[in-house]
Motif scaffolding. Structure first.
Motif, PDB file in Angstrom:
ATOM      1  N   GLY A 192       0.655  -1.070  -0.036  1.00 14.65           N
ATOM      2  CA  GLY A 192       0.276   0.072  -0.018  1.00 14.65           C
ATOM      3  C   GLY A 192       0.646   1.220   0.028  1.00 14.65           C
ATOM      4  O   GLY A 192       0.712   2.137  -0.748  1.00 14.65           O
ATOM      5  N   TYR A 193       1.963   1.454   0.842  1.00 16.20           N
ATOM      6  CA  TYR A 193       2.346   2.716   0.993  1.00 16.20           C
ATOM      7  C   TYR A 193       3.454   2.936  -0.254  1.00 16.20           C
ATOM      8  O   TYR A 193       3.638   3.978  -0.716  1.00 16.20           O
ATOM      9  N   VAL A 194       4.133   1.682  -0.582  1.00 15.38           N
ATOM     10  CA  VAL A 194       4.802   1.814  -1.862  1.00 15.38           C
ATOM     11  C   VAL A 194       4.137   2.288  -3.106  1.00 15.38           C
ATOM     12  O   VAL A 194       4.589   3.089  -3.791  1.00 15.38           O
ATOM     13  N   SER A 195       2.809   1.803  -3.158  1.00 15.98           N
ATOM     14  CA  SER A 195       2.178   2.151  -4.326  1.00 15.98           C
ATOM     15  C   SER A 195       1.606   3.462  -4.272  1.00 15.98           C
ATOM     16  O   SER A 195       1.455   4.301  -5.147  1.00 15.98           O
ATOM     17  N   TYR A 201       7.239   9.638   7.353  1.00 20.98           N
ATOM     18  CA  TYR A 201       8.007  10.524   6.688  1.00 20.98           C
ATOM     19  C   TYR A 201       7.749  10.529   5.465  1.00 20.98           C
ATOM     20  O   TYR A 201       7.673  11.563   4.617  1.00 20.98           O
ATOM     21  N   LEU A 202       7.942   9.207   4.919  1.00 21.55           N
ATOM     22  CA  LEU A 202       7.867   9.209   3.509  1.00 21.55           C
ATOM     23  C   LEU A 202       6.523   9.698   2.737  1.00 21.55           C
ATOM     24  O   LEU A 202       6.158  10.143   1.774  1.00 21.55           O
ATOM     25  N   ILE A 203       5.415   9.238   3.472  1.00 23.97           N
ATOM     26  CA  ILE A 203       4.008   9.567   3.194  1.00 23.97           C
ATOM     27  C   ILE A 203       3.941  11.193   3.221  1.00 23.97           C
ATOM     28  O   ILE A 203       3.356  11.875   1.970  1.00 23.97           O
ATOM     29  N   LYS A 204       4.722  11.919   4.092  1.00 29.41           N
ATOM     30  CA  LYS A 204       4.539  13.382   4.191  1.00 29.41           C
ATOM     31  C   LYS A 204       5.367  13.997   2.976  1.00 29.41           C
ATOM     32  O   LYS A 204       4.812  14.741   2.482  1.00 29.41           O
ATOM     33  N   LYS A 209       9.004   1.072  15.946  1.00 33.12           N
ATOM     34  CA  LYS A 209       8.679   2.472  16.241  1.00 33.12           C
ATOM     35  C   LYS A 209       9.351   3.414  15.078  1.00 33.12           C
ATOM     36  O   LYS A 209       8.802   4.091  14.431  1.00 33.12           O
ATOM     37  N   LYS A 210      10.515   3.281  14.973  1.00 30.50           N
ATOM     38  CA  LYS A 210      11.638   3.826  13.973  1.00 30.50           C
ATOM     39  C   LYS A 210      11.038   3.546  12.517  1.00 30.50           C
ATOM     40  O   LYS A 210      10.978   4.561  11.841  1.00 30.50           O
ATOM     41  N   THR A 211      10.831   2.410  12.210  1.00 34.31           N
ATOM     42  CA  THR A 211      10.403   2.110  10.919  1.00 34.31           C
ATOM     43  C   THR A 211       8.849   2.587  10.603  1.00 34.31           C
ATOM     44  O   THR A 211       8.620   3.222   9.599  1.00 34.31           O
ATOM     45  N   ASN A 212       7.993   2.634  11.731  1.00 32.55           N
ATOM     46  CA  ASN A 212       6.852   3.424  11.416  1.00 32.55           C
ATOM     47  C   ASN A 212       6.919   4.848  11.248  1.00 32.55           C
ATOM     48  O   ASN A 212       6.399   5.553  10.466  1.00 32.55           O
TER      49      ASN A 212
END
Length: 473
Positions: free
Chosen positions: A15-18, A101-104, A93-96
């Motif tokens: 999902g987030y990669v797409s 960050y990438l979404i923003k 937590k860091k990965t979340n």
């Protein structure tokens, strides 16, 4: 009402990669996630936390059983399980935070809530707690990436307190089980069983099939079973699970099974991990509202372009079945984003989606198994090179395993590569790239491999497959 070019439902790897790729290609994109944390199963209760514990437990196992071979001695070894779990939680937590960050960074709008289709171009976002509509949004395209959940047996529920657990609960235990029963000898069962075995649990793996990791090459199944049993993990195959019960007086778990020969057995454990498959996570999507078709097991049906029965709605990852792997979902997500943006990406070759298992030693595979090649009536050659023949294996002390290359007898094209050994979860990519470009085993043999490395075993196996010779064996 907000209107988007692309809506992605689910923020797991697919999902987030797409969503990121869609935004990069100039599409106004939003992502909907029902949980507070982004990243889906992989980042929160799957790949990342399990590998964190696998590495921690591997270091502990080395310190406990291998250190003296390297001339390393100390007076007392202790294990702080709470600290180990804390490290795992911090990594999650860091990965979340990295995904947020990438979404923003990619200017993707984020909605927290449950997505439910109203029409094939609109959906509602519902508050997870109160089940009330928060807002409505419209879209031109939608990508469903809602993933899957662990399957439980009828009449049972996953519950840490009652000690019948899924992979999710297994990653958040407060104690190391004295006796852990694992039902299911697939990737998840072997990895989680390995974690707790390394930490001191007496682990029993019960598998209904005639072999563990039954979807991989038989040689890998046979070898990893031998290695795990040598390490004192008990593995039983070809079983029928008759009943699982909680003993109220002791809170222990009793698993009743029946063997092929009719003999009935009982296994007692402090916890029972059910690793018997996963089912698609589509409960609240409202797929029936718009006529999206599913198969008999509830997986969304898609065509070669990953379109559902509604042509502007796509589905990727676990929710469509097939190999339930994060990297498979990512590739599907990238493909769909590029396809709907007007590009012409190559269709995904599912035969070249590698599988990896983080046992010790590691296991990896890509392409066809020997059984599949036989069933297709293809004449083939095999090259098998043992890891123990490598200089780096002797230097490191990691001598278990082998590389197996299967090539076409007439053309020498590589058809399948199966590995077990140190670092093979990384080394499998050499085979994947080679097969993507239809390389022969001779092509691999002709490439210079650095010395001393584990990758030299691939060169040796290629020579064995090519002309049945080896330099170092």
């Amino acid at each position: 009402m907000n209107n988007y070019d692309v809506i992605v439902i689910g923020s797991g790897p697919g999902g987030y990669v797409s969503a990121i790729r869609s935004s990069q290609l100039g599409l106004r994109t939003a992502i909907i996630e029902k949980h507070q944390e982004l990243g889906g199963t992989c980042l929160n209760v799957g790949c990342i936390p399990s590998k964190s514990l696998l590495y921690s437990s591997k270091y502990f196992l080395f310190a406990k059983k291998e250190h003296y071979l390297h001339g390393i001695f100390y007076e007392k070894l202790s294990l702080d399980f709470e600290k180990m779990m804390e490290r795992k939680n911090n990594i999650v937590k860091k990965t979340n935070e990295g995904v947020k960050y990438l979404i923003k960074k990619n200017k993707i709008d984020l909605y927290q809530g449950i997505a439910s289709f109203k029409t094939n171009h609109s959906l509602s976002i519902i508050d997870k707690k109160y089940l009330k509509e928060i807002t409505k949004i419209k879209f031109q395209y939608c990508i469903i990436a809602t993933g899957s959940k662990p399957t439980c047996l009828p009449s049972l529920n996953f519950d840490i307190q009652k000690r019948i657990i899924s992979s999710t609960e297994a990653l958040y235990l407060k104690e190391i089980p004295k006796r852990l029963i694992v039902i299911g000898g697939g990737i998840i069962g072997l990895e989680l069983g390995s974690i707790y075995h390394r930490l001191g649990s007496r682990v029993t793996i019960l598998e209904t099939m005639d072999k563990i990791i039954s979807n991989m090459d038989h040689s890998l199944s046979k070898e990893i079973k031998k290695i795990l049993e040598k390490s004192s993990i008990q593995i039983e195959n070809s079983l029928l699970i008759n009943n699982i019960e909680i003993l109220e007086d002791t809170k222990e778990i009793s698993v009743h099974v029946k063997k092929n020969n009719g003999k009935k057995m009982k296994y007692i454990g402090d916890y029972c991990l059910l690793s018997i498959g996963r089912y698609p996570n589509t409960k609240y999507l409202g797929l029936d509202n718009i006529g999206i078709k599913k198969d008999k097991n509830g997986f969304i049906l898609v065509n070669d372009f990953l379109q559902s029965s509604i042509n502007n709605i796509y589905a990727i990852g676990d929710v469509i079945g097939g190999k339930m792997l994060a990297h498979k979902a990512e590739e599907e997500g990238l493909y769909v984003s590029e396809y709907i943006s007007g590009q012409k990406p190559n269709k995904i070759n599912y035969n070249l989606v590698p599988s990896v298992i983080y046992t010790y030693p590691e296991v990896s595979s890509v392409g066809k198994t020997e059984k599949e090649i036989k069933e297709e009536g293809i004449e083939y050659n095999i090259g098998i090179f043992p890891m123990k023949s490598l200089g780096i294996s002797q230097a490191s002390g990691c001598t278990s395993g082998f590389i197996k290359i299967i090539s076409h007898k007439k053309t020498d094209e590589i058809l399948g590569v199966h590995m077990i050994g140190e670092h093979v979860t990384d080394m499998i990519m050499e085979a994947t790239v080679a097969m993507e470009f239809h390389a022969s085993s001779e092509d691999i043999y002709r490439i210079c491999h650095p010395h001393p490395t584990f990758s030299e075993s691939i060169k040796e196996a290629a020579l064995l497959s090519f002309e049945n010779n080896s330099i170092h064996m």
